[in-house]
Design a protein around this motif. Structure first.
Motif, mmCIF file in Angstrom:
data_model
loop_
_atom_site.group_PDB
_atom_site.id
_atom_site.type_symbol
_atom_site.label_atom_id
_atom_site.label_comp_id
_atom_site.label_asym_id
_atom_site.label_seq_id
_atom_site.Cartn_x
_atom_site.Cartn_y
_atom_site.Cartn_z
ATOM 1 N N LEU A 1 24.625 -2.557 4.519
ATOM 2 C CA LEU A 1 24.042 -2.954 5.837
ATOM 3 C C LEU A 1 23.038 -4.106 5.391
ATOM 4 C CD1 LEU A 1 24.140 -2.645 9.002
ATOM 5 C CD2 LEU A 1 22.008 -1.035 8.727
ATOM 6 N N ASP B 1 19.847 4.576 7.791
ATOM 7 C CA ASP B 1 20.336 5.584 8.544
ATOM 8 C C ASP B 1 19.354 6.901 8.567
ATOM 9 O OD1 ASP B 1 20.244 6.495 5.851
ATOM 10 O OD2 ASP B 1 22.462 6.354 5.393
ATOM 11 N N ASP C 1 23.019 2.051 3.072
ATOM 12 C CA ASP C 1 21.834 1.143 3.530
ATOM 13 C C ASP C 1 22.289 -0.309 2.840
ATOM 14 O OD1 ASP C 1 20.509 3.548 4.667
ATOM 15 O OD2 ASP C 1 19.842 3.987 2.813
ATOM 16 N N THR D 1 24.543 -7.583 5.226
ATOM 17 C CA THR D 1 25.191 -8.144 6.242
ATOM 18 C C THR D 1 23.910 -9.015 7.017
ATOM 19 O OG1 THR D 1 24.527 -6.277 7.788
ATOM 20 C CG2 THR D 1 26.939 -6.339 6.675
#
Length: 672
Positions: free
Chosen positions: A629, A617, A626, A632
């Protein structure tokens, strides 16, 4: 403000914040400022002024308070002031004046008292006064003048007494006088002159005696005379006249088509004290003539199409004491010609498409001693050319839309000329940029994109190009702020740095991996091996490789990283500095690039950036956001829609346990 490079071509002020547009219009230069009309949600359409800086871009006055707006129109400069028409409660639509300050902006006079509009038109500066027509005044449609005060706003003459009025129309201003046509019962519609006072408003001549009128047309100033076409009535027809502004000096120059037949003079251009025009006779058809304002000096220049076939020159442009024009001849088709007013000096400039096929030149601007024009070339489509009037000096400036496609080039003539110093700014539409702002100095090397304001093929569509001193103002839409006002103060374009960006991986996310840097130059430049330098924040050099390519009229340099510290093509964690060495990189004419944007050759452009693996970010740390994310994409590979290369530490195409180990090692950490 701007230095003339892309980075310095900037939005002045987002008057209607966000994606809404303020639609700046009516750009008018006066007293060192640019005046314009713009809309905001709180005021509606009102008058603004700018000195070319964001802080100096201000609303002058909310004349019609609230969201309705006063709708200013007709802005006309007289001395250091600007007159305009606007609507306000209680007075209707009336005449206003401003000196460029809120305190100096106000109503001149409520000419038709109360809320009824004064219907005003033809605002014209004459000496130190404003001359204008009031269509619904107390004497009908008649001519008024003002010095900017209520008491100094007066009817000049009731030329046709009664409710109808004389319907005056101002045609030309010469010095401190204005020439206009008006209708009177006894004379019909004839030519008058005014110096802005009642005593100085007089009929010049009843050329067609009686109430019929002479059909005055094509008034053109050349030297100290005004030329025009008129119907002199029985025995003359429509021929060429001239006036020095006195009744005695208003005369027929020559009955070119003798007797009652008409030669119908049509103005081509004024060059110095001479008028170039076309006229028709039975022997020659329509051909090119010149006049110095005397009967003896009004002559046929050359019958380019001998016999009854007409030449009919079009699209004229004056360069010095010569006139360039487009015309059709049997051997060349429609091509560019030039004349100095003599038969031998009236010649084809260059047959751009040899033979009878036409290149159809269209003159667009004068730049120094050269004409800038567009023409269709063999294999290039319609593109931009320059000429000094000789075949060898007529050159293609740029094939902006390469190949047979044409570049749509617009020289904005709706306001002031777009020549600033020794360069011409223009709007061009190309497949790569859409409609954007370009510049030329009249050479192929100096013809380039100024800035891709709306990146990509969409185009920002610059409009209302207006010159004020050494600055160019225009409106554009960058796709984010709507149509707003921009400024560029040209120092030098073509070879300046237009942008530096850090390549950061998928979806535009911040620098978790930095594998390359891209530097874009707004012209064709030479980048030596030491022209781009990368170093850590402490000054330690970073070994790099540079790949340079030309893309149209731009040069793109891509910097990648080499050395033992590079993993997966990416820099290690840390803060870095990219330096673009303007003194080492060379543009057109072997000139150093203006790296620091001060308008002078040389100087460095410095771009600071960082790399921290896992920082998705861009906040210089690796935290829970972070991590969410990262989870994923863990286990995903290239080709999977959920794969994020910014978390692929080793660049092997998969976010795997090795990448996870690197991420976990940084979780909770930050750059200093």
């Amino acid at each position: 403000m701007s230095d003339g490079t892309a980075d310095g071509t900037v939005l002045l002020r987002d008057i209607n914040p966000g994606p809404g547009t303020s639609s700046p219009a009516g750009l008018t230069v006066g007293g060192g400022r640019v005046f314009f009309v713009a809309s905001s949600p709180s005021t509606g359409q009102e008058l603004y002024a700018t000195d070319g800086t964001p802080d100096g871009t201000v609303l002058l006055r909310d004349i019609n308070p609230g969201t309705g707006g006063s709708g200013p129109t007709g802005m006309t400069v007289v001395g250091g002031r600007v007159f305009f028409i606007a609507t306000a409660p209680g007075t209707g639509r009336e005449l206003y004046v401003t000196d460029g300050t809120p305190e100096g902006t106000g109503l001149v006079r409520d000419i038709i008292p109360g809320p009824v509009d004064s219907v005003l038109q033809g605002l014209t500066a004459v000496g130190g006064r404003l001359v204008f027509t009031v269509l619904n005044g107390p004497a009908g449609s008649e001519l008024f003048a003002t010095d900017g005060t209520p008491g100094g706003t007066v009817l000049l003459a009731d030329l046709n007494p009664g409710a109808a009025g004389s319907s005056p129309s101002v045609l030309r201003v010469v010095g401190d006088r204005a020439f206009f046509v008006a209708t009177a019962a006894a004379t019909g519609r004839e030519l008058y002159v005014t110096d802005g006072t009642p005593a100085g408003t007089v009929l010049l001549a009843d050329l067609n005696p009686g109430a019929t009128g002479s059909g005055i047309a094509n008034l053109t100033v050349a030297g100290d005379r005004v030329f025009f076409a008129a119907d002199g009535g029985a025995g003359v027809g429509v021929e060429l006249y001239a006036t020095d502004g006195t009744p005695g000096g208003t005369v027929l120059l020559q009955d070119i088509n003798p007797g009652t037949a008409n030669s119908v003079p049509s103005v081509l251009a004024a060059a110095g004290d001479r008028l170039f025009f076309t006229a028709t006779t039975p022997a020659t058809g329509r051909e090119l003539y010149v006049s110095d304002g005397t009967p003896a000096g009004t002559v046929l220049v050359r019958d380019l199409n001998p016999g009854l076939i007409s030449t009919t020159p079009t699209n004229p442009r004056v360069v010095g004491d010569r006139v360039f024009f487009t015309t059709i001849t049997p051997g060349t088709g429609a091509e560019l010609f030039v004349t100095d007013g003599t038969p031998d000096g009236t010649v084809l400039v260059r047959d751009i498409i040899p033979g009878s096929v036409s290149s159809v030149p269209q003159a667009v601007a004068v730049l120094g001693d050269r004409l800038i024009f567009t023409a269709v070339g063999s294999g290039t489509g319609r593109e931009l050319y320059a000429t000094d009037g000789t075949p060898d000096g007529t050159v293609l400036l740029a094939d902006l839309a390469p190949g047979a496609d044409s570049t749509i080039i617009v020289i904005d003539t709706s306001t002031t000329p777009t020549v600033v110093g020794d360069r011409l700014f223009f709007r061009a539409t190309t497949p790569g940029t859409g409609a954007e702002l370009y510049v030329t100095d009249g050479t192929p090397e100096g013809t380039a994109l100024v800035r891709d304001i709306f990146p990509g093929a969409a185009g920002s569509n610059p409009m209302l190009l207006t010159v004020a001193g050494d600055r160019l103002f225009f409106t554009a839409d960058d796709g984010l702020t709507g149509r707003e006002l921009y400024v560029v103060a040209p120092g030098r374009t073509g070879g300046g740095v237009t942008g530096v960006k850090v390549a950061v991986g998928d979806r535009g996310l911040p620098p978790s991996r930095v594998t390359s840097l891209t530097v874009v130059f707004d012209g064709l430049v030479t980048v030596p091996p030491d022209g781009l330098e990368v170093a850590r924040a402490d000054g330690t050099p970073v070994p790099v490789a540079v790949d340079v390519v030309a893309r149209g009229r731009q040069t793109v340099a891509v910097v990648t990283f080499v050395g033992p510290d590079v993993v997966g093509g990416s820099l290690p964690d840390g803060d870095y500095v990219l330096t673009v060495r303007g003194d080492r990189i060379r543009g057109a004419g072997d000139r150093p690039v203006d790296g620091d944007g001060d308008g002078l050759p040389g100087g460095d452009r410095v771009e600071r950036f960082s790399r921290l693996f896992g920082d998705a970010d861009g906040d210089r740390d690796v935290d829970a956001a972070d991590d969410a994310l990262f989870q994923t994409t863990l286990g995903r590979s290239a080709g999977d829609p959920d794969f994020l290369s910014l978390f692929d530490f080793d660049g092997n195409g998969t976010v795997d346990p090795a990448d996870e180990a690197e991420f976990v090692a940084r979780l909770g950490g930050a750059l200093p």
